[in-house]
Design a protein around this motif. Structure first.
Motif, PDB file in Angstrom:
ATOM      1  N   GLN A   1      -2.678 -32.575  -3.664  1.00 49.13           N
ATOM      2  CA  GLN A   1      -2.825 -31.313  -4.548  1.00 49.13           C
ATOM      3  C   GLN A   1      -2.171 -30.315  -3.729  1.00 49.13           C
ATOM      4  OE1 GLN A   1      -6.885 -32.826  -4.904  1.00 49.13           O
ATOM      5  NE2 GLN A   1      -7.132 -31.149  -6.020  1.00 49.13           N
ATOM      6  N   GLU A   2      -1.242 -29.612  -4.540  1.00 52.41           N
ATOM      7  CA  GLU A   2      -0.764 -28.330  -3.926  1.00 52.41           C
ATOM      8  C   GLU A   2      -1.609 -27.118  -3.938  1.00 52.41           C
ATOM      9  OE1 GLU A   2       4.198 -28.579  -5.060  1.00 52.41           O
ATOM     10  OE2 GLU A   2       2.838 -27.898  -6.732  1.00 52.41           O
ATOM     11  N   PHE A   3      -1.317 -26.072  -3.481  1.00 49.36           N
ATOM     12  CA  PHE A   3      -1.910 -24.892  -3.126  1.00 49.36           C
ATOM     13  C   PHE A   3      -1.042 -23.778  -3.835  1.00 49.36           C
ATOM     14  CE2 PHE A   3      -5.036 -27.230  -0.775  1.00 49.36           C
ATOM     15  CZ  PHE A   3      -6.278 -26.431  -0.827  1.00 49.36           C
ATOM     16  N   TYR A   4      -1.619 -22.929  -4.670  1.00 52.60           N
ATOM     17  CA  TYR A   4      -0.880 -21.950  -5.077  1.00 52.60           C
ATOM     18  C   TYR A   4      -1.563 -20.437  -4.846  1.00 52.60           C
ATOM     19  CZ  TYR A   4       0.033 -25.755  -8.291  1.00 52.60           C
ATOM     20  OH  TYR A   4       0.540 -27.189  -8.621  1.00 52.60           O
ATOM     21  N   GLN A   5      -0.328 -19.473  -4.507  1.00 55.17           N
ATOM     22  CA  GLN A   5      -0.654 -18.301  -4.504  1.00 55.17           C
ATOM     23  C   GLN A   5      -0.218 -17.354  -5.343  1.00 55.17           C
ATOM     24  OE1 GLN A   5       1.126 -15.807  -1.105  1.00 55.17           O
ATOM     25  NE2 GLN A   5      -0.881 -15.826  -0.325  1.00 55.17           N
ATOM     26  N   LEU A   6      -0.964 -16.741  -5.861  1.00 53.27           N
ATOM     27  CA  LEU A   6      -0.615 -15.742  -7.221  1.00 53.27           C
ATOM     28  C   LEU A   6      -0.617 -14.251  -6.685  1.00 53.27           C
ATOM     29  CD1 LEU A   6       0.265 -15.457 -10.036  1.00 53.27           C
ATOM     30  CD2 LEU A   6      -1.976 -15.042 -10.647  1.00 53.27           C
ATOM     31  N   LYS A   7       0.321 -13.452  -6.380  1.00 56.07           N
ATOM     32  CA  LYS A   7       0.399 -12.144  -6.022  1.00 56.07           C
ATOM     33  C   LYS A   7       0.493 -11.339  -7.516  1.00 56.07           C
ATOM     34  CE  LYS A   7       1.877 -12.649  -1.308  1.00 56.07           C
ATOM     35  NZ  LYS A   7       2.904 -11.984  -0.196  1.00 56.07           N
ATOM     36  N   ILE A   8      -0.397 -10.331  -7.331  1.00 58.24           N
ATOM     37  CA  ILE A   8      -0.294  -9.423  -8.672  1.00 58.24           C
ATOM     38  C   ILE A   8      -0.027  -8.179  -8.164  1.00 58.24           C
ATOM     39  CG2 ILE A   8      -1.351  -8.749 -10.868  1.00 58.24           C
ATOM     40  CD1 ILE A   8      -3.071 -11.232 -10.788  1.00 58.24           C
ATOM     41  N   TYR A   9       1.067  -7.350  -8.316  1.00 58.01           N
ATOM     42  CA  TYR A   9       1.575  -6.149  -8.197  1.00 58.01           C
ATOM     43  C   TYR A   9       1.012  -5.204  -9.232  1.00 58.01           C
ATOM     44  CZ  TYR A   9       4.146  -8.143  -3.968  1.00 58.01           C
ATOM     45  OH  TYR A   9       4.494  -8.743  -2.909  1.00 58.01           O
ATOM     46  N   HIS A  10       0.536  -4.132  -8.905  1.00 57.81           N
ATOM     47  CA  HIS A  10       0.067  -3.154  -9.737  1.00 57.81           C
ATOM     48  C   HIS A  10       1.092  -1.829  -9.202  1.00 57.81           C
ATOM     49  CE1 HIS A  10      -3.781  -4.895 -11.059  1.00 57.81           C
ATOM     50  NE2 HIS A  10      -3.520  -5.471 -10.327  1.00 57.81           N
ATOM     51  N   LEU A  11       1.549  -1.372 -10.502  1.00 55.50           N
ATOM     52  CA  LEU A  11       2.802  -0.306 -10.109  1.00 55.50           C
ATOM     53  C   LEU A  11       2.592   0.544 -11.127  1.00 55.50           C
ATOM     54  CD1 LEU A  11       5.606  -3.042 -10.392  1.00 55.50           C
ATOM     55  CD2 LEU A  11       4.514  -2.385  -8.265  1.00 55.50           C
ATOM     56  N   LYS A  12       2.921   1.946 -10.675  1.00 56.25           N
ATOM     57  CA  LYS A  12       2.840   3.138 -11.350  1.00 56.25           C
ATOM     58  C   LYS A  12       3.918   3.609 -12.176  1.00 56.25           C
ATOM     59  CE  LYS A  12       4.251   6.502  -7.986  1.00 56.25           C
ATOM     60  NZ  LYS A  12       3.804   7.779  -7.233  1.00 56.25           N
ATOM     61  N   ASP A  13       5.082   3.143 -11.879  1.00 62.20           N
ATOM     62  CA  ASP A  13       6.281   3.543 -12.663  1.00 62.20           C
ATOM     63  C   ASP A  13       7.490   2.715 -12.621  1.00 62.20           C
ATOM     64  OD1 ASP A  13       7.217   4.401 -10.176  1.00 62.20           O
ATOM     65  OD2 ASP A  13       6.728   6.244 -10.350  1.00 62.20           O
ATOM     66  N   GLN A  14       8.467   3.034 -13.154  1.00 62.43           N
ATOM     67  CA  GLN A  14       9.550   2.294 -13.403  1.00 62.43           C
ATOM     68  C   GLN A  14      10.222   2.290 -11.972  1.00 62.43           C
ATOM     69  OE1 GLN A  14      10.817   0.167 -15.846  1.00 62.43           O
ATOM     70  NE2 GLN A  14      12.350  -0.619 -14.368  1.00 62.43           N
ATOM     71  N   GLN A  15      10.330   3.227 -11.181  1.00 61.40           N
ATOM     72  CA  GLN A  15      10.827   3.359  -9.854  1.00 61.40           C
ATOM     73  C   GLN A  15      10.096   2.164  -8.981  1.00 61.40           C
ATOM     74  OE1 GLN A  15      10.197   6.820  -7.157  1.00 61.40           O
ATOM     75  NE2 GLN A  15      12.279   6.837  -6.708  1.00 61.40           N
ATOM     76  N   GLN A  16       9.053   2.194  -8.864  1.00 69.32           N
ATOM     77  CA  GLN A  16       8.170   1.148  -8.178  1.00 69.32           C
ATOM     78  C   GLN A  16       8.567  -0.280  -8.447  1.00 69.32           C
ATOM     79  OE1 GLN A  16       4.018   1.753  -7.851  1.00 69.32           O
ATOM     80  NE2 GLN A  16       4.366   2.812  -5.861  1.00 69.32           N
ATOM     81  N   GLU A  17       8.852  -0.442  -9.757  1.00 69.66           N
ATOM     82  CA  GLU A  17       9.137  -1.875 -10.173  1.00 69.66           C
ATOM     83  C   GLU A  17      10.699  -2.170  -9.874  1.00 69.66           C
ATOM     84  OE1 GLU A  17       9.837  -4.344 -14.462  1.00 69.66           O
ATOM     85  OE2 GLU A  17       8.550  -2.371 -14.550  1.00 69.66           O
ATOM     86  N   ASP A  18      11.637  -1.195  -9.831  1.00 67.92           N
ATOM     87  CA  ASP A  18      13.008  -1.495  -9.465  1.00 67.92           C
ATOM     88  C   ASP A  18      12.954  -1.720  -8.037  1.00 67.92           C
ATOM     89  OD1 ASP A  18      13.837  -0.842 -11.825  1.00 67.92           O
ATOM     90  OD2 ASP A  18      14.285   1.148 -11.524  1.00 67.92           O
ATOM     91  N   ARG A  19      12.167  -0.886  -7.220  1.00 66.90           N
ATOM     92  CA  ARG A  19      12.243  -1.298  -5.764  1.00 66.90           C
ATOM     93  C   ARG A  19      11.458  -2.581  -5.450  1.00 66.90           C
ATOM     94  NH1 ARG A  19       8.702   3.671  -3.473  1.00 66.90           N
ATOM     95  NH2 ARG A  19       9.418   2.937  -1.628  1.00 66.90           N
ATOM     96  N   LEU A  20      10.292  -3.052  -6.161  1.00 67.85           N
ATOM     97  CA  LEU A  20       9.814  -4.219  -5.805  1.00 67.85           C
ATOM     98  C   LEU A  20      10.824  -5.345  -6.291  1.00 67.85           C
ATOM     99  CD1 LEU A  20       7.266  -5.855  -5.405  1.00 67.85           C
ATOM    100  CD2 LEU A  20       6.366  -5.726  -7.502  1.00 67.85           C
ATOM    101  N   ASP A  21      11.298  -5.348  -7.566  1.00 66.17           N
ATOM    102  CA  ASP A  21      12.558  -6.185  -8.151  1.00 66.17           C
ATOM    103  C   ASP A  21      13.381  -6.550  -6.869  1.00 66.17           C
ATOM    104  OD1 ASP A  21      11.366  -7.048 -10.369  1.00 66.17           O
ATOM    105  OD2 ASP A  21      12.371  -5.285 -11.495  1.00 66.17           O
ATOM    106  N   LYS A  22      13.857  -5.395  -6.265  1.00 66.63           N
ATOM    107  CA  LYS A  22      15.068  -5.283  -5.246  1.00 66.63           C
ATOM    108  C   LYS A  22      14.545  -6.300  -3.937  1.00 66.63           C
ATOM    109  CE  LYS A  22      18.274  -2.775  -2.729  1.00 66.63           C
ATOM    110  NZ  LYS A  22      18.163  -3.516  -1.320  1.00 66.63           N
ATOM    111  N   PHE A  23      13.355  -5.991  -3.736  1.00 66.02           N
ATOM    112  CA  PHE A  23      12.599  -6.638  -2.460  1.00 66.02           C
ATOM    113  C   PHE A  23      12.498  -8.046  -2.816  1.00 66.02           C
ATOM    114  CE2 PHE A  23       8.633  -8.131  -0.878  1.00 66.02           C
ATOM    115  CZ  PHE A  23       8.908  -8.110   0.465  1.00 66.02           C
ATOM    116  N   LEU A  24      11.772  -8.548  -3.920  1.00 64.94           N
ATOM    117  CA  LEU A  24      11.610  -9.774  -4.273  1.00 64.94           C
ATOM    118  C   LEU A  24      12.861 -10.639  -4.319  1.00 64.94           C
ATOM    119  CD1 LEU A  24       8.716  -9.201  -7.052  1.00 64.94           C
ATOM    120  CD2 LEU A  24       8.436 -10.147  -4.543  1.00 64.94           C
ATOM    121  N   LYS A  25      13.837 -10.172  -5.195  1.00 63.05           N
ATOM    122  CA  LYS A  25      15.127 -10.970  -5.304  1.00 63.05           C
ATOM    123  C   LYS A  25      16.006 -10.901  -4.195  1.00 63.05           C
ATOM    124  CE  LYS A  25      19.363 -10.616  -8.114  1.00 63.05           C
ATOM    125  NZ  LYS A  25      20.283 -10.290  -7.208  1.00 63.05           N
ATOM    126  N   ASP A  26      16.175  -9.957  -3.474  1.00 58.23           N
ATOM    127  CA  ASP A  26      17.061  -9.824  -2.053  1.00 58.23           C
ATOM    128  C   ASP A  26      16.392 -10.244  -0.852  1.00 58.23           C
ATOM    129  OD1 ASP A  26      19.063  -8.896  -3.922  1.00 58.23           O
ATOM    130  OD2 ASP A  26      18.819  -6.891  -3.533  1.00 58.23           O
TER     131      ASP A  26
END
Length: 269
Positions: free
Chosen positions: A32-57
């Motif tokens: 059986q595998e183990f799963y980690q689910l990270k849930i980020y709570h963001l306040k605005d589009q700027q934070q979302e854009d910064r998080l997307d860049k970090f995750l993707k790159d």
């Protein structure tokens, strides 16, 4: 020459007899595998854009180097009928499958030593206290159900923007009732989902998280219309009607939370 052939035949027969005498062993079931689910709570589009860049790159490439094959990144489906309902907070869900529990910690140690990760993720990793990339982060650790020990990346049609990934969270009133709900899934409920084409991604028993006792699972669909059709078929399914009416499974969950998600453009699941 004749003596050699006779000897070879004897050896062949001996090997065949020995192989027949050895009991047949079925291949071991996958762990059986183990799963980690990270849930980020963001306040605005700027934070979302910064998080997307970090995750993707930075983050996903680093996880690959550390031995994680695929990572899913999902965002809530916008509520067009009531856009203000989701305007107060943005959410990003990151699903990371691990082969074993200790891999969770081994990967974290590898990331600390990954210079490429430190460089690519510097803006996130070195963010100032008054300019963070997120407001809060939740982490949920799950173990896969025995009935589906490995996650599955679904094969869906259509564009990622139309696809629906449905994440469900089932809390129970007691640990015993929670185990009963897990058993219900393993004893037939998952089979119904598979038979009806729900494209399950994972089923996980929550081992650590803010909501316990709890289980979470994810199904997937080509689009919202497909999702609605599948649930209609599920509700009418004779096997589900019989199972849901079985007294042994009565009251085995207290609360169900439903999250409809789209995959991010760079999601690998």
């Amino acid at each position: 020459m004749k003596h050699t052939l006779t000897k070879n035949r004897f050896l062949f027969l001996l090997i065949a007899l020995v192989s027949l005498a050895v009991p047949f062993k079925a291949s071991a079931a996958p762990k059986q595998e183990f799963y980690q689910l990270k849930i980020y709570h963001l306040k605005d589009q700027q934070q979302e854009d910064r998080l997307d860049k970090f995750l993707k790159d930075a983050y996903l490439p680093a996880l690959h180097r550390a031995g994680v094959a695929k990572v899913g990144v999902f965002k809530p489906v916008a509520d067009k009928a009531n856009p203000s309902a989701t305007a107060a907070e943005k959410l990003v869900y990151v699903f990371i499958p691990f082969k074993a529990a200790d891999q969770v910690f081994k990967v974290e140690e590898k990331l600390k030593k990954d210079n490429a990760f430190a460089t690519a993720g510097q803006e996130y990793l070195e963010a100032a206290f008054n300019n963070p990339v997120y407001q809060r982060m939740e982490v949920v650790l799950m173990q896969a159900f025995t009935g589906m020990p490995l996650f599955a990346a679904p094969k869906l049609n259509g564009t990622p923007a139309d696809r629906i990934y449905e994440l469900r969270s089932y809390e129970a009133a007691t640990e015993k009732l929670h185990e009963n709900k897990v058993a219900m899934f393993n004893n037939g409920e998952m089979e119904i989902f598979t038979r009806l084409g729900f494209n399950p991604v994972f089923y996980g028993q929550v081992k650590a998280g803010s909501k316990m006792p709890n289980l979470m699972y994810m199904t997937s669909f080509d689009n919202i219309a497909s999702r609605e059709e599948h649930w209609k078929a599920f509700g009418a399914d004779p096997a589900w009607k019989k199972m849901s009416a079985d007294p042994q499974y009565a009251n085995n969950f207290l609360r169900a939370d439903i999250y409809l998600l789209h995959p991010a453009a760079y999601s690998e699941i």
